[in-house]
Design a protein around this motif. Structure first.
Motif, PDB file in Angstrom:
ATOM      1  N   PHE A 284       8.592   6.733  -1.728  1.00  0.00           N
ATOM      2  CA  PHE A 284       7.958   5.968  -1.203  1.00  0.00           C
ATOM      3  C   PHE A 284       7.947   4.901  -1.816  1.00  0.00           C
ATOM      4  N   LEU A 285       8.641   4.484  -2.131  1.00  0.00           N
ATOM      5  CA  LEU A 285       8.969   3.754  -3.317  1.00  0.00           C
ATOM      6  C   LEU A 285      10.335   2.672  -2.419  1.00  0.00           C
ATOM      7  N   ILE A 286      11.445   3.868  -1.896  1.00  0.00           N
ATOM      8  CA  ILE A 286      12.502   3.402  -0.908  1.00  0.00           C
ATOM      9  C   ILE A 286      11.629   2.564   0.503  1.00  0.00           C
ATOM     10  N   SER A 287      11.286   3.772   0.936  1.00  0.00           N
ATOM     11  CA  SER A 287      10.524   3.928   2.168  1.00  0.00           C
ATOM     12  C   SER A 287      10.400   1.983   2.285  1.00  0.00           C
ATOM     13  N   ALA A 288       9.009   1.979   1.427  1.00  0.00           N
ATOM     14  CA  ALA A 288       8.212   0.711   1.446  1.00  0.00           C
ATOM     15  C   ALA A 288       9.413  -0.265   1.182  1.00  0.00           C
ATOM     16  N   ALA A 289      10.312  -0.378   0.952  1.00  0.00           N
ATOM     17  CA  ALA A 289      11.329  -1.588   0.485  1.00  0.00           C
ATOM     18  C   ALA A 289      11.818  -1.626   1.850  1.00  0.00           C
ATOM     19  N   LEU A 290      12.325  -0.549   2.402  1.00  0.00           N
ATOM     20  CA  LEU A 290      13.043  -0.277   3.569  1.00  0.00           C
ATOM     21  C   LEU A 290      12.446  -1.380   5.026  1.00  0.00           C
TER      22      LEU A 290
ATOM     23  N   MET B  37       0.946  -1.200  -0.120  1.00  0.00           N
ATOM     24  CA  MET B  37      -0.177   0.389  -0.291  1.00  0.00           C
ATOM     25  C   MET B  37       0.591   1.213   0.058  1.00  0.00           C
ATOM     26  N   TRP B  38       1.438   1.637   0.291  1.00  0.00           N
ATOM     27  CA  TRP B  38       2.587   2.462   0.713  1.00  0.00           C
ATOM     28  C   TRP B  38       3.875   2.323  -0.030  1.00  0.00           C
ATOM     29  N   MET B  39       4.359   1.509  -1.136  1.00  0.00           N
ATOM     30  CA  MET B  39       4.317   1.435  -2.427  1.00  0.00           C
ATOM     31  C   MET B  39       4.125   1.553  -3.394  1.00  0.00           C
ATOM     32  N   ILE B  40       2.816   1.690  -2.969  1.00  0.00           N
ATOM     33  CA  ILE B  40       1.476   2.262  -4.375  1.00  0.00           C
ATOM     34  C   ILE B  40       1.615   3.054  -4.735  1.00  0.00           C
ATOM     35  N   LEU B  41       1.785   3.980  -3.483  1.00  0.00           N
ATOM     36  CA  LEU B  41       1.308   5.688  -3.317  1.00  0.00           C
ATOM     37  C   LEU B  41       2.789   6.593  -4.778  1.00  0.00           C
ATOM     38  N   GLY B  42       3.763   4.919  -4.847  1.00  0.00           N
ATOM     39  CA  GLY B  42       4.933   5.985  -5.703  1.00  0.00           C
ATOM     40  C   GLY B  42       5.092   5.303  -6.953  1.00  0.00           C
ATOM     41  N   PHE B  43       4.506   3.627  -7.187  1.00  0.00           N
ATOM     42  CA  PHE B  43       4.993   3.146  -8.171  1.00  0.00           C
ATOM     43  C   PHE B  43       3.822   3.939  -9.635  1.00  0.00           C
ATOM     44  N   PRO B  44       2.558   3.780  -9.419  1.00  0.00           N
ATOM     45  CA  PRO B  44       2.746   4.500 -10.969  1.00  0.00           C
ATOM     46  C   PRO B  44       2.438   5.397 -11.111  1.00  0.00           C
TER      47      PRO B  44
ATOM     48  N   GLY C 295      12.312 -19.476  -0.396  1.00  0.00           N
ATOM     49  CA  GLY C 295      12.468 -18.981   0.588  1.00  0.00           C
ATOM     50  C   GLY C 295      12.632 -17.789   0.448  1.00  0.00           C
ATOM     51  N   HIS C 296      13.404 -16.705   0.237  1.00  0.00           N
ATOM     52  CA  HIS C 296      13.955 -15.212  -0.258  1.00  0.00           C
ATOM     53  C   HIS C 296      13.112 -14.614  -1.485  1.00  0.00           C
ATOM     54  N   ARG C 297      11.828 -14.708  -2.000  1.00  0.00           N
ATOM     55  CA  ARG C 297      11.254 -13.885  -3.096  1.00  0.00           C
ATOM     56  C   ARG C 297      10.382 -13.341  -2.323  1.00  0.00           C
ATOM     57  N   LYS C 298      10.315 -12.995  -0.915  1.00  0.00           N
ATOM     58  CA  LYS C 298       9.374 -11.796  -0.144  1.00  0.00           C
ATOM     59  C   LYS C 298      10.719 -10.312  -0.686  1.00  0.00           C
ATOM     60  N   TYR C 299      12.141 -10.729  -0.125  1.00  0.00           N
ATOM     61  CA  TYR C 299      13.484  -9.978  -0.327  1.00  0.00           C
ATOM     62  C   TYR C 299      13.423  -9.347  -1.047  1.00  0.00           C
ATOM     63  N   LEU C 300      13.524 -10.314  -2.261  1.00  0.00           N
ATOM     64  CA  LEU C 300      13.872 -10.451  -4.135  1.00  0.00           C
ATOM     65  C   LEU C 300      13.185  -8.639  -4.485  1.00  0.00           C
ATOM     66  N   PHE C 301      11.487  -8.816  -3.762  1.00  0.00           N
ATOM     67  CA  PHE C 301      10.887  -8.808  -3.853  1.00  0.00           C
ATOM     68  C   PHE C 301      10.600  -7.195  -3.591  1.00  0.00           C
ATOM     69  N   SER C 302      11.352  -7.261  -1.959  1.00  0.00           N
ATOM     70  CA  SER C 302      11.804  -5.875  -1.623  1.00  0.00           C
ATOM     71  C   SER C 302      12.521  -4.987  -2.259  1.00  0.00           C
ATOM     72  N   LEU C 303      13.550  -6.560  -2.906  1.00  0.00           N
ATOM     73  CA  LEU C 303      15.336  -5.259  -3.400  1.00  0.00           C
ATOM     74  C   LEU C 303      14.354  -5.578  -4.473  1.00  0.00           C
ATOM     75  N   ALA C 304      13.735  -5.252  -5.635  1.00  0.00           N
ATOM     76  CA  ALA C 304      13.344  -4.551  -6.695  1.00  0.00           C
ATOM     77  C   ALA C 304      12.320  -3.338  -6.132  1.00  0.00           C
ATOM     78  N   ALA C 305      11.736  -3.530  -5.236  1.00  0.00           N
ATOM     79  CA  ALA C 305      11.060  -1.921  -5.121  1.00  0.00           C
ATOM     80  C   ALA C 305      12.029  -0.903  -4.559  1.00  0.00           C
ATOM     81  N   LEU C 306      13.505  -1.438  -4.044  1.00  0.00           N
ATOM     82  CA  LEU C 306      14.474  -0.498  -3.757  1.00  0.00           C
ATOM     83  C   LEU C 306      14.690   0.365  -4.735  1.00  0.00           C
ATOM     84  N   LEU C 307      15.473  -0.795  -5.592  1.00  0.00           N
ATOM     85  CA  LEU C 307      16.203  -0.670  -6.901  1.00  0.00           C
ATOM     86  C   LEU C 307      14.961   0.306  -7.679  1.00  0.00           C
TER      87      LEU C 307
END
Length: 419
Positions: A357-363, A198-205, A254-266
């Motif tokens: 929004f994207l960086i803070s959501a990823a962290l 939800m927080w990420m979507i504030l910046g993603f689109p 077991g690490h897909r959620k961390y890959l998703f967070s990394l993608a949002a950070l990038l």
């Protein structure tokens, strides 16, 4: 006449995958072309940036919240796809999300072509006919045989003498039954993931809505500006399957959620490149870098949700997930439009806002998932140690001789291990 159920991982699963690909291209890929109409609608209605931003925000919010028919199309295709694929579920989700990439590539080109000949009203009329192809895709989604036990149908209760509950109470029970509020309360991973997205979507689109107006504001030709969105979509056609292959490896299960967070950070860091310069060559490079991180987000966003919640509750969890997501989608573009009006059309602030929004959501997601994993690790170790118990029991083979006496030939020591 009973209906024949299709077999999971069978031949028809790939037909369902193709239908899901087309459906996501028609529905989830469509909102990315709304930036093509931004300037046209602004001039037509003499509206400000904030007022015009309500057009893409309401469209995308209703798409995720359950309106316009597009929500029912893409949600059902994603849910059925999860039942058809088990071993290759990550790859199937990534391949289906290629439809979004195709939509991002083709919708802006089609929109620009139709806008010049038919205007925005005639273009939307043609779009309505194109969306009817979702009905064909829906007809392909046959029921699939699952390993879950069928739901038992209970007989209706006898009529009670007490007055029936009101409509409000009945609606409350229906919402509790069909939306995953119990998962939201008791599943910490689902709660973290939903709040983070939800927080990420504030910046993603925001780049999809404001990239074309940003380029045109700085003197880029309309056709070249529309081409930028198509570059993002075309790159994702190849990048999303690669992201799905990587995420589908057993090492990363077991690490897909961390890959998703990394993608949002990038993705958030990439937006800072676009804010630095509006030169067309810089914007093309930005689109290519943006596509890499966007492919990770698109390929993993629903797969991570499938990893967090059980598949028998996935449809309910997905419904609540997209409803809450739509709130952010509704707020994000008008908030950015208001920022543009107050800063004299300085588009750089929009991309700074998206990055924040994207960086803070990823962290937040990465840190929260790490904390949850550390918290669950001692309990899992204790449970594993307590589950392995060895119970010795002696069993002997007894035989009788000619006089009827029993003899114990040998003794077998057997360890019963429960895991």
């Amino acid at each position: 006449m009973p209906q024949v159920l299709e077999r999971a991982e069978g031949c028809w699963a790939w037909v369902v995958l193709l239908a899901s690909l087309v459906t996501q291209g028609l529905t989830l890929g469509f909102p990315t072309c709304t930036g093509i109409f931004f300037t046209e609608l602004q001039h037509e209605f003499q509206a400000s940036n904030s007022e015009t931003s309500w057009f893409p925000s309401i469209l995308t919010a209703m798409l995720h919240a359950g309106g316009l028919g597009m929500c029912f199309s893409f949600q059902s295709s994603i849910t059925v796809l999860g039942f058809y694929f088990h071993h290759h579920r990550a790859l199937a989700n990534a391949l289906a999300s290629v439809g979004v990439s195709l939509g991002i590539t083709l919708w802006p080109l089609l929109s620009r072509y139709l806008l010049e000949d038919l205007g925005w009203r005639g273009t939307f009329l043609v779009f309505g006919g194109v969306f009817l192809h979702c009905c064909v895709c829906g007809a392909i989604l046959r029921p699939v045989a699952t390993s879950m036990a069928p739901e038992t149908t209970e007989a209706p209760p006898p009529p009670s003498k007490t007055p029936a509950p009101g409509c409000l109470a009945a609606c409350g029970r229906a919402i509790q039954r069909h939306l995953a509020f119990d998962i939201l309360r008791h599943n910490a991973g689902y709660r973290v993931y939903t709040l983070g997205v939800m927080w990420m979507i504030l910046g993603f689109p925001l780049p999809h809505v404001f990239l074309v107006p940003y380029a045109m504001w700085h003197g880029v030709d309309e056709h070249r500006a529309a081409l930028l969105i198509s570059i993002i979509g075309f790159s994702n056609i190849f990048l999303r399957p690669m992201a799905g292959l990587v995420a589908g490896r057993r090492d990363f299960a077991g690490h897909r959620k961390y890959l998703f967070s990394l993608a949002a950070l990038l993705n958030g860091l990439t937006n800072l490149v676009c804010a630095a310069s509006a030169d067309f060559r810089v914007l093309v490079g930005y689109c290519l870098l943006y596509s890499v991180s966007m492919s990770g987000i698109g390929a993993l966003i629903f797969q991570v949700l499938m990893d967090i919640v059980p598949m028998d509750r996935f449809s309910s969890a997905l419904g609540l997930f997209t409803v809450l997501e739509s709130v952010s989608v509704l707020i994000s573009p008008p908030l950015a439009g208001l920022l543009l009006d107050t800063t004299d059309n300085n588009f750089s602030y929009v991309f700074y806002m998206s990055s924040f929004f994207l960086i803070s959501a990823a962290l937040f997601m990465g840190g929260s998932f790490c904390a949850l994993q550390k918290k669950e690790r001692p309990g899992m170790q204790a449970e594993a140690e307590g589950a392995i118990t060895e119970v010795p029991s002696e069993q002997g083979l007894m035989v009788e001789d000619s006089r009827g006496a029993k003899k114990h030939l040998y003794t077998e020591v057997m360890y019963v291990t429960s895991i």
